[in-house]
Design a protein around this motif. Structure first.
Motif, PDB file in Angstrom:
ATOM      1  N   ILE A  64      -0.875 -51.287 -32.696  1.00 12.69           N
ATOM      2  CA  ILE A  64      -0.003 -50.193 -32.356  1.00 12.69           C
ATOM      3  C   ILE A  64       1.349 -50.381 -33.144  1.00 12.69           C
ATOM      4  CG2 ILE A  64      -0.695 -50.169 -30.171  1.00 12.69           C
ATOM      5  CD1 ILE A  64       1.717 -51.634 -29.151  1.00 12.69           C
ATOM      6  N   ASP A  65       1.453 -51.379 -34.048  1.00 12.15           N
ATOM      7  CA  ASP A  65       2.824 -51.643 -34.815  1.00 12.15           C
ATOM      8  C   ASP A  65       2.344 -51.065 -36.137  1.00 12.15           C
ATOM      9  OD1 ASP A  65       4.316 -52.885 -32.782  1.00 12.15           O
ATOM     10  OD2 ASP A  65       2.972 -54.678 -33.316  1.00 12.15           O
ATOM     11  N   TYR A  66       1.293 -50.821 -36.791  1.00 11.75           N
ATOM     12  CA  TYR A  66       0.929 -50.227 -38.070  1.00 11.75           C
ATOM     13  C   TYR A  66       1.782 -49.150 -38.430  1.00 11.75           C
ATOM     14  CZ  TYR A  66      -2.087 -48.257 -41.779  1.00 11.75           C
ATOM     15  OH  TYR A  66      -2.484 -47.854 -42.932  1.00 11.75           O
ATOM     16  N   ALA A  67       2.367 -48.992 -39.508  1.00 10.75           N
ATOM     17  CA  ALA A  67       3.270 -47.917 -39.754  1.00 10.75           C
ATOM     18  C   ALA A  67       3.077 -46.517 -39.296  1.00 10.75           C
ATOM     19  CB  ALA A  67       3.517 -47.983 -41.254  1.00 10.75           C
ATOM     20  N   ARG A  68       1.882 -46.052 -39.257  1.00 13.67           N
ATOM     21  CA  ARG A  68       1.575 -44.841 -39.002  1.00 13.67           C
ATOM     22  C   ARG A  68       1.836 -44.668 -37.380  1.00 13.67           C
ATOM     23  NH1 ARG A  68      -1.127 -40.235 -40.383  1.00 13.67           N
ATOM     24  NH2 ARG A  68      -2.335 -38.982 -38.979  1.00 13.67           N
ATOM     25  N   PHE A  69       1.953 -45.677 -36.387  1.00  8.42           N
ATOM     26  CA  PHE A  69       2.103 -45.527 -35.327  1.00  8.42           C
ATOM     27  C   PHE A  69       3.322 -46.078 -34.841  1.00  8.42           C
ATOM     28  CE2 PHE A  69      -2.671 -46.212 -35.764  1.00  8.42           C
ATOM     29  CZ  PHE A  69      -2.865 -45.110 -35.395  1.00  8.42           C
ATOM     30  N   GLY A  70       3.860 -47.194 -35.646  1.00  3.66           N
ATOM     31  CA  GLY A  70       5.136 -47.875 -35.317  1.00  3.66           C
ATOM     32  C   GLY A  70       6.298 -47.498 -35.853  1.00  3.66           C
ATOM     33  N   ALA A  71       6.072 -46.917 -36.897  1.00  3.71           N
ATOM     34  CA  ALA A  71       7.375 -46.400 -37.780  1.00  3.71           C
ATOM     35  C   ALA A  71       8.061 -45.389 -36.782  1.00  3.71           C
ATOM     36  CB  ALA A  71       7.039 -46.035 -39.056  1.00  3.71           C
ATOM     37  N   PRO A  72       9.616 -45.399 -36.917  1.00  5.98           N
ATOM     38  CA  PRO A  72      10.102 -44.441 -36.095  1.00  5.98           C
ATOM     39  C   PRO A  72       9.626 -43.128 -36.478  1.00  5.98           C
ATOM     40  CG  PRO A  72      11.912 -46.154 -36.931  1.00  5.98           C
ATOM     41  CD  PRO A  72      10.405 -46.560 -37.606  1.00  5.98           C
ATOM     42  N   ASP A  73       9.434 -42.652 -37.758  1.00  6.90           N
ATOM     43  CA  ASP A  73       8.931 -41.365 -38.171  1.00  6.90           C
ATOM     44  C   ASP A  73       7.620 -41.066 -38.516  1.00  6.90           C
ATOM     45  OD1 ASP A  73       8.919 -43.122 -40.165  1.00  6.90           O
ATOM     46  OD2 ASP A  73      10.133 -41.598 -41.770  1.00  6.90           O
ATOM     47  N   GLY A  74       6.757 -42.197 -37.860  1.00  7.36           N
ATOM     48  CA  GLY A  74       5.589 -42.115 -38.015  1.00  7.36           C
ATOM     49  C   GLY A  74       4.809 -41.011 -37.418  1.00  7.36           C
ATOM     50  N   PRO A  75       3.579 -40.400 -37.982  1.00  7.84           N
ATOM     51  CA  PRO A  75       3.004 -39.004 -37.431  1.00  7.84           C
ATOM     52  C   PRO A  75       2.221 -39.396 -36.407  1.00  7.84           C
ATOM     53  CG  PRO A  75       1.706 -39.869 -39.538  1.00  7.84           C
ATOM     54  CD  PRO A  75       3.012 -40.683 -39.313  1.00  7.84           C
TER      55      PRO A  75
ATOM     56  N   LEU B 152      -9.545 -44.934 -41.530  1.00  7.96           N
ATOM     57  CA  LEU B 152     -10.016 -44.118 -40.318  1.00  7.96           C
ATOM     58  C   LEU B 152      -8.713 -44.017 -39.693  1.00  7.96           C
ATOM     59  CD1 LEU B 152     -12.005 -42.843 -38.379  1.00  7.96           C
ATOM     60  CD2 LEU B 152     -11.702 -45.167 -36.999  1.00  7.96           C
ATOM     61  N   PHE B 153      -7.797 -45.000 -39.296  1.00  4.31           N
ATOM     62  CA  PHE B 153      -6.777 -45.135 -38.606  1.00  4.31           C
ATOM     63  C   PHE B 153      -5.455 -44.164 -39.090  1.00  4.31           C
ATOM     64  CE2 PHE B 153      -7.500 -49.420 -36.493  1.00  4.31           C
ATOM     65  CZ  PHE B 153      -8.417 -49.216 -35.688  1.00  4.31           C
ATOM     66  N   ASP B 154      -5.873 -44.108 -40.504  1.00  2.00           N
ATOM     67  CA  ASP B 154      -4.554 -43.202 -41.106  1.00  2.00           C
ATOM     68  C   ASP B 154      -4.728 -41.769 -40.931  1.00  2.00           C
ATOM     69  OD1 ASP B 154      -3.237 -45.016 -42.451  1.00  2.00           O
ATOM     70  OD2 ASP B 154      -4.537 -45.236 -44.224  1.00  2.00           O
ATOM     71  N   THR B 155      -5.891 -41.272 -40.125  1.00  3.12           N
ATOM     72  CA  THR B 155      -6.249 -40.000 -39.911  1.00  3.12           C
ATOM     73  C   THR B 155      -6.015 -39.616 -38.334  1.00  3.12           C
ATOM     74  OG1 THR B 155      -8.549 -40.158 -39.459  1.00  3.12           O
ATOM     75  CG2 THR B 155      -7.887 -39.877 -41.788  1.00  3.12           C
ATOM     76  N   VAL B 156      -5.622 -40.644 -37.620  1.00  7.65           N
ATOM     77  CA  VAL B 156      -5.578 -40.775 -35.945  1.00  7.65           C
ATOM     78  C   VAL B 156      -4.397 -40.168 -35.640  1.00  7.65           C
ATOM     79  CG1 VAL B 156      -5.681 -42.126 -34.056  1.00  7.65           C
ATOM     80  CG2 VAL B 156      -7.376 -42.427 -35.682  1.00  7.65           C
ATOM     81  N   ASP B 157      -4.382 -39.353 -34.557  1.00  4.03           N
ATOM     82  CA  ASP B 157      -3.056 -38.852 -34.161  1.00  4.03           C
ATOM     83  C   ASP B 157      -2.545 -39.713 -32.920  1.00  4.03           C
ATOM     84  OD1 ASP B 157      -2.464 -36.506 -35.911  1.00  4.03           O
ATOM     85  OD2 ASP B 157      -4.493 -35.860 -34.842  1.00  4.03           O
ATOM     86  N   VAL B 158      -3.733 -39.999 -32.108  1.00  5.55           N
ATOM     87  CA  VAL B 158      -3.179 -40.857 -30.822  1.00  5.55           C
ATOM     88  C   VAL B 158      -4.527 -41.890 -30.758  1.00  5.55           C
ATOM     89  CG1 VAL B 158      -3.184 -40.572 -28.154  1.00  5.55           C
ATOM     90  CG2 VAL B 158      -2.446 -38.955 -29.857  1.00  5.55           C
ATOM     91  N   LEU B 159      -3.799 -43.102 -30.527  1.00  6.30           N
ATOM     92  CA  LEU B 159      -4.753 -44.332 -30.541  1.00  6.30           C
ATOM     93  C   LEU B 159      -4.591 -45.141 -29.312  1.00  6.30           C
ATOM     94  CD1 LEU B 159      -5.808 -46.754 -33.186  1.00  6.30           C
ATOM     95  CD2 LEU B 159      -4.848 -47.809 -31.209  1.00  6.30           C
ATOM     96  N   LEU B 160      -5.681 -45.540 -28.529  1.00  9.54           N
ATOM     97  CA  LEU B 160      -5.636 -46.586 -27.310  1.00  9.54           C
ATOM     98  C   LEU B 160      -6.277 -47.507 -27.497  1.00  9.54           C
ATOM     99  CD1 LEU B 160      -4.947 -46.671 -24.298  1.00  9.54           C
ATOM    100  CD2 LEU B 160      -6.965 -45.642 -23.578  1.00  9.54           C
ATOM    101  N   ASP B 161      -5.757 -48.650 -27.549  1.00 10.28           N
ATOM    102  CA  ASP B 161      -6.305 -49.907 -27.945  1.00 10.28           C
ATOM    103  C   ASP B 161      -6.462 -50.699 -26.656  1.00 10.28           C
ATOM    104  OD1 ASP B 161      -7.248 -52.331 -29.172  1.00 10.28           O
ATOM    105  OD2 ASP B 161      -5.273 -52.824 -29.873  1.00 10.28           O
ATOM    106  N   LEU B 162      -7.834 -51.039 -26.155  1.00 14.88           N
ATOM    107  CA  LEU B 162      -8.097 -51.552 -24.926  1.00 14.88           C
ATOM    108  C   LEU B 162      -8.113 -53.002 -24.930  1.00 14.88           C
ATOM    109  CD1 LEU B 162     -11.080 -49.191 -24.384  1.00 14.88           C
ATOM    110  CD2 LEU B 162      -8.900 -49.075 -23.436  1.00 14.88           C
ATOM    111  N   HIS B 163      -7.256 -53.768 -24.098  1.00 18.99           N
ATOM    112  CA  HIS B 163      -7.213 -55.251 -24.022  1.00 18.99           C
ATOM    113  C   HIS B 163      -7.473 -55.639 -22.422  1.00 18.99           C
ATOM    114  CE1 HIS B 163      -6.123 -56.157 -28.122  1.00 18.99           C
ATOM    115  NE2 HIS B 163      -5.800 -54.920 -28.035  1.00 18.99           N
ATOM    116  N   SER B 164      -7.620 -56.888 -22.478  1.00 16.44           N
ATOM    117  CA  SER B 164      -7.805 -57.610 -20.887  1.00 16.44           C
ATOM    118  C   SER B 164      -6.776 -58.985 -20.908  1.00 16.44           C
ATOM    119  CB  SER B 164      -9.049 -57.740 -20.438  1.00 16.44           C
ATOM    120  OG  SER B 164      -9.967 -58.436 -21.377  1.00 16.44           O
ATOM    121  N   MET B 165      -6.647 -59.679 -20.051  1.00 15.38           N
ATOM    122  CA  MET B 165      -5.732 -60.872 -19.999  1.00 15.38           C
ATOM    123  C   MET B 165      -6.260 -61.782 -19.625  1.00 15.38           C
ATOM    124  SD  MET B 165      -2.267 -58.632 -18.616  1.00 15.38           S
ATOM    125  CE  MET B 165      -2.909 -57.717 -17.455  1.00 15.38           C
TER     126      MET B 165
END
Length: 337
Positions: free
Chosen positions: A197-208, A142-155
């Motif tokens: 957010i570091d997964y290659a699709r999102f974190g690589a310099p040329d990731g889509p 699924l993530f391999d098809t995502v263009d924009v991802l928002l990961d919700l966290h708290s502290m």
């Protein structure tokens, strides 16, 4: 920057090895209607007729961080649908989330290992097995098809809300465009492993793709859920999935002001069980002077590497191998948008 608000008195016990008082002020609704999903277990995905990006909003990457799950439940019950493109709502760590107990609210962060530290190719494709790796392997297509991802966290520890972007400049630009919360931090991640957010699709310099990690505030607080909803809605409007807002959303003092970018200059990882800050710093505190002693890690002194050093999410009980704090410098020229 103004001096941050003082910490609650019970946090002073941390310097003597205690824990803060933990109160759950929000109720986790019955999520069983959503566990089946409509494309994958715990994943609901809706497409519009009009073309557009695939946006994913991810909750409960850590099972005890229930604010995002509360928000997704709210959106699903309201029948939220995108005007264009595809919107996916993801309950990430279902197994851990289903074990959340308000009487022991930190216990369900994960089952076997942190789901937000397994997103490198070697780990995902290797032979190691765990509850979290099984889930990551299910979510990966699924993530391999995502263009924009928002990961919700708290502290757990007191801090102003912020957005973490990793290293890609495109992620920092997006976070500054959204502008909520206004503090944007370009960081280097964790030694312990790669985040979503570091997964290659999102974190690589040329990731889509592009991904943001929202740290919306304290665990188990109503204000944290509202921050998630405000930031999430602004992202969906930015992507053209929701109508434009009719008026400005109310903002707390921590959410007010123009967006600012800070870049991490050092990530401090605890090496010894005795890692300790000299005082219980609050996230967002700015240490004015270079070479200020802020912590001890065994015999090693941890000092600020530059003037106006922003302390990003100090963990006041960091164990060996865990990130204790990120030290960052504000970037006054920002990122071109």
């Amino acid at each position: 920057m103004a001096e941050p608000e003082p910490l609650p008195p019970d946090l002073s016990a941390l310097l003597a090895g205690g824990l803060p008082r933990m109160t759950v002020r929000v109720a986790l609704p019955d999520l069983r209607p959503w566990y089946g999903g409509n494309v994958l277990p715990g994943v609901w995905s809706f497409g519009a007729e009009a073309p557009g990006p695939h946006v994913a909003v991810v909750a409960a990457t850590h099972g005890n961080e229930i604010g995002g799950a509360i928000l997704l439940d709210r959106w699903l019950r309201a029948g939220l649908r995108p005007q264009r493109g595809r919107l996916s709502l993801v309950f990430a760590n279902l197994d851990a989330l289903s074990r959340f107990d308000p009487e022991d609210p930190t216990a369900s962060r994960f089952i076997d290992e942190d789901l937000n530290r397994v997103w490198d190719e070697e780990t995902l494709s290797g032979g190691r097995r765990s509850s979290e790796l099984r889930r990551a392997r299910v979510l990966r297509p699924l993530f391999d098809t995502v263009d924009v991802l928002l990961d919700l966290h708290s502290m757990l520890w007191p801090s102003d809300p912020l957005v973490l972007t990793g290293q890609p400049r495109r992620a920092a630009r997006l976070a500054l465009d959204i502008g909520l919360p206004p503090l944007v931090v370009a960081d280097e991640g964790h030694l312990a492993g790669l985040r979503i957010i570091d997964y290659a699709r999102f974190g690589a310099p040329d990731g889509p793709g592009v991904a943001l990690l929202l740290e919306a505030g304290a665990h188990w607080e109503t204000a944290t859920v509202e921050t998630m909803e405000a930031a999430g809605a602004r992202l969906l409007r930015h992507a053209g999935m929701l109508p434009a807002a009719e008026g400005p959303a109310p903002a707390s003092p921590a959410m007010a002001g123009p967006p600012r970018l800070a870049e991490v200059t050092r990530t401090v990882t605890a090496r010894t069980p005795g890692f300790a800050f000299l005082r219980p710093y609050r996230g967002g505190h700015v240490v004015p002077h270079r070479n200020t002693l802020i912590a001890l890690d065994g015999e090693e002194e941890i000092r600020t590497p530059h003037d106006d050093c922003l302390l990003v999410m100090p963990s006041l009980r960091a164990l060996p191998g865990q990130t204790a704090v990120r030290l960052a410098r504000f970037v006054e020229d920002q990122v071109e948008t």
